[in-house]
Design an enzyme around this catalytic site. Structure first.
Site, short mmCIF file in Angstrom:
data_model
loop_
_atom_site.label_atom_id
_atom_site.label_comp_id
_atom_site.label_asym_id
_atom_site.label_seq_id
_atom_site.Cartn_x
_atom_site.Cartn_y
_atom_site.Cartn_z
N GLU A 130 -2.13 -12.61 14.56
CA GLU A 130 -1.59 -13.13 15.80
C GLU A 130 -2.19 -12.49 17.04
O GLU A 130 -2.05 -13.00 18.15
CB GLU A 130 -0.07 -12.97 15.77
CG GLU A 130 0.51 -13.79 14.62
CD GLU A 130 1.93 -13.48 14.26
OE1 GLU A 130 2.38 -12.37 14.61
OE2 GLU A 130 2.59 -14.31 13.65
N ARG A 183 2.33 -18.30 16.37
CA ARG A 183 1.25 -17.34 16.12
C ARG A 183 1.41 -16.08 16.95
O ARG A 183 0.48 -15.61 17.61
CB ARG A 183 -0.11 -17.96 16.39
CG ARG A 183 -1.18 -17.23 15.59
CD ARG A 183 -2.52 -17.87 15.64
NE ARG A 183 -3.43 -17.18 14.76
CZ ARG A 183 -4.30 -17.77 13.97
NH1 ARG A 183 -4.37 -19.07 13.93
NH2 ARG A 183 -5.10 -17.07 13.20
N CYS A 184 2.63 -15.54 16.92
CA CYS A 184 2.84 -14.25 17.57
C CYS A 184 4.10 -13.67 16.99
O CYS A 184 4.92 -14.38 16.42
CB CYS A 184 3.00 -14.39 19.08
SG CYS A 184 4.49 -15.24 19.57
N GLN A 239 7.79 -20.96 5.33
CA GLN A 239 7.14 -19.67 5.55
C GLN A 239 8.01 -18.54 5.00
O GLN A 239 7.54 -17.43 4.79
CB GLN A 239 6.88 -19.44 7.05
CG GLN A 239 5.81 -20.36 7.61
CD GLN A 239 5.51 -20.11 9.08
OE1 GLN A 239 5.52 -21.05 9.86
NE2 GLN A 239 5.24 -18.88 9.48
#
Lengths: 806, 171
Positions: free
Chosen positions: A760, A384-385, A237
């Protein structure tokens, strides 16, 4: 040109710029099986590697015997910590300032920890050889419960830290203590509680889970001994950061390392960190002179590379009798596993947990976080945050419901009463953030009207009465959530990763014929950057999005970027691309002025080119300007039309949203049926509404999974349970609810295009919304807080505890 | 045990309309046969336990998770992978078009399996309801989309294959 005269609307539409539901460029290859993911790449002579892993959660390693494995035809090497020691690579630094064993150095601290790396000619032989490596263990007492981690007689998990009373983030209180991080005015907060009319206190736990993208972590390392160059393909990522880390660790000069992140099959935070597999594949390639591929299987993925959450939050709110909050006090016990490998900006050991005041105007607050070691896998990624933002949102949103229950107030009304008001922005929070923009009352009211909130409450009341009369065994819950995120890390004054400031970057080149290639420091894992970045450029520069190619993931060609996680792509890289485009536009204006023989100041921008003010017939399109930039640049101006921008954001962005969930629970089976789920998101300026809705659907589905059953559990021996898709809950299309989406638009005042990021938000807002719905259903029966995850078994147990099963 | 001592077995499979013959170890999984012997990397591996469906291909008209089938078991069969889904004239299959039009994919990793499952679903039930679609793809996991737009994509394809226009837009 024989082109027909077209309207301004048609000119604008054919750009497919910001705000349109442009279909995705990526889909053309993905729907035909032509994506290129790491495991699709084959290099001549390629070897495969995989790990011998610990069967115990805590044990001394007395002996490793690889002789039988090495005797197996096709096996090339077995690497242990002993082989890595001379290279200084048996331990590696973590992003959180700790160190982590690349391969177990005399001791294992969690089940499935990496012990040896077996390299062989193909993956089948690797598997055969793994069975032949003999490891002799001496079991040690296991520490699983973080609440006992700092007991005086707790086992010592990290003898390598013996005598180290100060860690990366200050003093350590105990041999299993990692850090204590505090923020806020403690004295003023304590005073608010001492003088409070009403207080609540609840232990709110956010259980351990895992991002679990469908593609696991993998890499392919290829070291060219002649050139001294390393090419590393991987599921990264943040490919540039991986390059820097690889250079620092391997001592290979950074310009001789080529990191390439091809298509990535989902990330969700799992693919931010640097893992043992990467180091071992690199070493194995250097040692053998051949390319070495490492591909995790699912069990390895779920049990070793990066858990998320595991925050135990003792939360107190002080308030007046009529429901005005006067103080917030939170203590977090953070279970970091065996090594502190949290993927946070380096100065933030608890991420941005201090967004825990949420959407509410708390005059004072205090937060303390204690991180501890346990015999569990390391990690602590932002699934996902943004960093620990989902934990913070869960904490405050659950606590506000607990307060509403105590006050006998409606939870939506309590929120409305305490929202930061529109005119208070930019708003300084009690825990140190400057919220950029928001209109919470507007968003909440729109959401309440859309879902018919008051009618739902009336229905719930009637159903509760029916339940009490024994006419039904179903109870109805209404989940209310209003969340504020903090994303887009970050200003370099606040945020860095191992010393590299968290800016991001874009490079745009316009070719002579007016088409574009743009390269980015971000890296899509499914977000559709190839589609949306082109839309921003299309609007900024008046070139159709179809004539713009976006390239990410090749660190040789892309400008240095910090990558894609924490919803930072749109706030940071998205800003960089707009700023780079504006540099080009400035130069284009000079060229247009030269071509039209007017002053730059006599020109104005008009959709796809410049025209002379007051004389719109005289104009030059961007395509014409591009040709001129290479063919007839103005005297004194250098030819070409390209720009690079490194964007250091002045602040983070603060997306927000109002979510509502309507749920019916059968108290005899514990099964919860989601009747409705409505999500209103405000992510500022909307670049591609189709992709935004897709992100919201996906994030809500992950939130549903987390809240309603997904968990990485350990038994008392430290055996990881739930490390396969048999046990780890990933919802199918059957369980997944139908999602209703909506929006308001409050642009970010400091972002060049006003966008805030959205990927997110649905996870951050969704988890408390589901949990609040479950808790709301049971609230009228005297329950105040039921811990997640709310799978049918635990819901059934909650009903049993409340005496509903006689 | 020496690799050379392991007997290999001939396997003849018709893959995407083309007959191929290879000698494989008996333990070779079909997914590895497709991906590594035939370089058809469209089908993916997501779990190795037949839960996720990323490896789904069509074998003789049925959906099969190729990570839990040996290549030798496919001997004599006709296998279709996502690479063989487009129409013979090179135009995209209605499902491929539907997934793009309805935003039925994000990272793309589950997509080949999802498409191949949907193809068999529509051959068995040409005009499924939403509930039938949801049950029909329950063996295929997607971590990105939340399925809602996948359902629409399949509805889009069903409508097109039945000669109807699909009205609803991607959300």
């Amino acid at each position: 040109m024989n082109e027909m005269v077209i309207t301004r609307e048609q000119r604008e539409a054919r750009l497919e710029g910001m705000g349109c539901k442009r279909k995705r460029v990526e889909d053309i290859r993905f729907t035909q099986g032509k994506g290129q993911y790491v495991d699709d790449i084959k290099l001549p002579g390629m070897l495969h590697g995989d790990f011998v892993r610990s069967q115990y959660a805590h044990a001394r390693i007395k002996r490793i015997d690889a002789s039988r494995a090495l005797a197996l035809p096709g096996v090339i090497a077995v690497i242990t910590a002993e082989e890595l020691k001379p290279l200084g690579l048996h331990w590696m630094p973590t992003l959180a300032g700790d160190v982590q064993a690349v391969l177990a150095d005399g001791k294992v601290c969690f089940q499935n920890q990496e012990i040896a790396f077996v390299v062989a000619e193909n993956r089948y032989v690797v598997d055969d050889a793994l069975q032949l490596v003999e490891v002799e263990y001496e079991e040690l007492p296991v520490l699983v419960d973080p609440f006992t981690a700092m007991d005086p007689d707790a086992p010592v998990l990290r003898p390598d830290l013996d005598g180290k009373t100060v860690g990366a983030h200050g003093p350590r209180k105990h041999h299993n203590h990692i850090f204590e991080w505090t923020i806020g005015d403690k004295a003023a907060t304590d005073e608010a509680f001492n003088s409070a009319e009403v207080t609540i206190k609840e232990l709110i736990s956010y259980h351990r889970t895992h991002p679990s993208p469908l593609e696991t972590c993998q890499c392919l390392a290829s070291f060219d001994k002649v050139k001294g160059e390393l090419t590393l393909y991987g599921t990264f990522q943040a490919p540039h950061v991986i390059r820097t880390v690889a250079s620092l660790l391997s001592k290979i000069p950074e310009h001789k390392i080529h990191v390439i992140a091809p298509d990535i099959g989902g990330g969700f935070g799992n693919k931010v960190g640097a893992y043992s597999g990467y180091i071992c594949a690199i070493v194995a390639s250097i040692v053998t002179g051949l390319p070495v591929k490492w591909v995790e299987d699912r069990m390895e993925n779920l049990s070793t590379t990066s858990f998320a959450r595991d925050y135990h939050m003792t939360t107190e709110i002080a308030a007046t009798k009529d429901g005005k909050v006067t103080g917030l006090r939170v203590h977090v016990l953070a279970d970091h596993g065996a090594f502190d490998a949290c993927a946070d900006p380096s100065k933030w050991p608890a991420g941005f947990m201090n967004i825990v005041t949420g959407s509410y105007d708390f005059p004072v607050a205090h937060l303390a976080v204690d991180g501890v070691y346990t015999n569990k896998a390391p990690g602590g990624v932002a699934y996902r945050c943004s960093f620990r933002v989902t934990e913070a949102a869960y904490c405050i949103e659950r606590a506000m419901d607990v307060l509403a229950q105590k006050l006998g107030m409606d939870p939506a009304d309590l929120r409305m009463k305490n929202f930061i008001r529109r005119e208070q922005f930019p708003y300084q929070s009690a825990l140190g953030w400057e919220y950029d923009s928001g209109d919470y009352h507007l968003a909440m009211q729109k959401a309440m009207d859309a879902i018919g909130y008051r009618e739902l409450r009336a229905e719930q009341k009637a159903r509760q009465d029916a339940f009490r009369r024994g006419e039904t065994r179903e109870i109805m819950g209404i989940g209310v959530t209003f969340f504020t995120e903090i994303v887009g890390a970050g200003p370099s004054k606040n945020c860095d990763i191992l010393g590299v400031a968290m800016f991001d970057s874009a490079e745009i080149r316009i070719h002579p014929t007016g088409s574009i290639i743009a390269r980015m420091g971000s890296k899509s894992q499914g977000q559709g950057h190839e589609t949306t970045w082109a839309q921003i450029i299309a609007t900024e520069l008046g070139i159709p999005a179809d004539d713009i190619m976006i390239e990410e993931g090749n660190t040789d060609t892309a400008p240095y970027g910090l990558g894609t996680y924490g919803s930072r792509s749109t706030p940071v890289a998205g800003a960089a691309i707009a700023m780079a485009a504006r540099k080009i536009k400035n130069k284009a204006q000079m060229i247009a002025a030269h071509l039209l023989e007017v002053s730059e100041y006599d020109l104005e921008w008009d959709i796809d080119g410049f025209r002379v003010k007051g004389n719109p017939e005289r104009s030059k399109t961007m395509k014409e300007i591009a040709w001129a930039a290479y063919n007839a640049p103005p005297p004194g101006l250098e030819p070409g039309l390209e720009a690079v921008n490194y964007y250091d954001p002045p602040n983070m962005t603060y997306p927000f949203g109002a979510y509502f969930c309507v749920m019916d629970i059968d108290v005899d089976t514990g099964v919860a049926r989601i009747r409705r789920f409505y999500a209103l998101d405000d992510c500022g300026t909307r670049i591609n509404p189709m992709i935004i809705e897709g992100q919201v659907h996906g994030g809500l589905t992950e939130a549903f999974a987390i809240a309603m059953g997904q968990e990485i559990k350990y038994d008392e021996m430290g055996n990881v349970q739930g490390a396969s898709f048999m046990d780890f809950f990933l919802p199918t299309a059957v369980e997944t609810p139908h999602w209703e989406t909506d929006h308001t638009v409050t642009p970010s005042p400091h972002h060049p295009i006003g966008a805030k990021g959205v990927g997110e938000s649905p996870n951050v807002g969704g988890v408390p919304c589901f949990s609040n719905a479950v808790n709301d259903a049971f609230g009228f029966l005297g329950s105040t807080h039921i811990q997640m995850p709310h799978d049918a078994w635990r819901v059934w147990e909650a009903a049993k505890r409340l005496g509903l099963h006689q | 045990m020496d690799m050379s001592e392991i007997d290999t077995i001939p396997v003849t499979v018709t893959v995407n309309g083309r007959k191929v013959q290879r000698f494989v170890e008996p333990r070779t999984l079909l997914i590895h046969f497709l991906r590594e012997e035939l370089n058809l990397t469209g089908a993916h591996i997501g779990c190795e336990t037949s839960h996720c469906g990323a490896c789904t291909v069509e074998i003789d008209g049925q959906s099969v998770k190729s990570c839990t089938m040996f290549a030798v078991q496919a001997d004599g069969s006709a296998v279709t992978t996502v690479e063989g889904l487009a129409n013979p004239d090179g135009t995209l299959h209605a499902l491929q078009e539907g997934f793009r039009q309805m935003h039925g994919l994000q990272c793309g990793y589950c997509t080949p399996g999802m498409l191949m499952r949907a193809k068999v679903l529509l051959s068995e039930n040409p005009d499924p309801t939403e509930a039938e679609i949801r049950h029909g793809i329950a063996g295929n996991l997607c971590r990105c989309t939340g399925y809602q737009n996948i359902v629409k994509a399949i509805q889009y394809a069903a409508a097109k294959l039945n000669g109807r226009e699909f009205q609803e837009a991607a959300e």
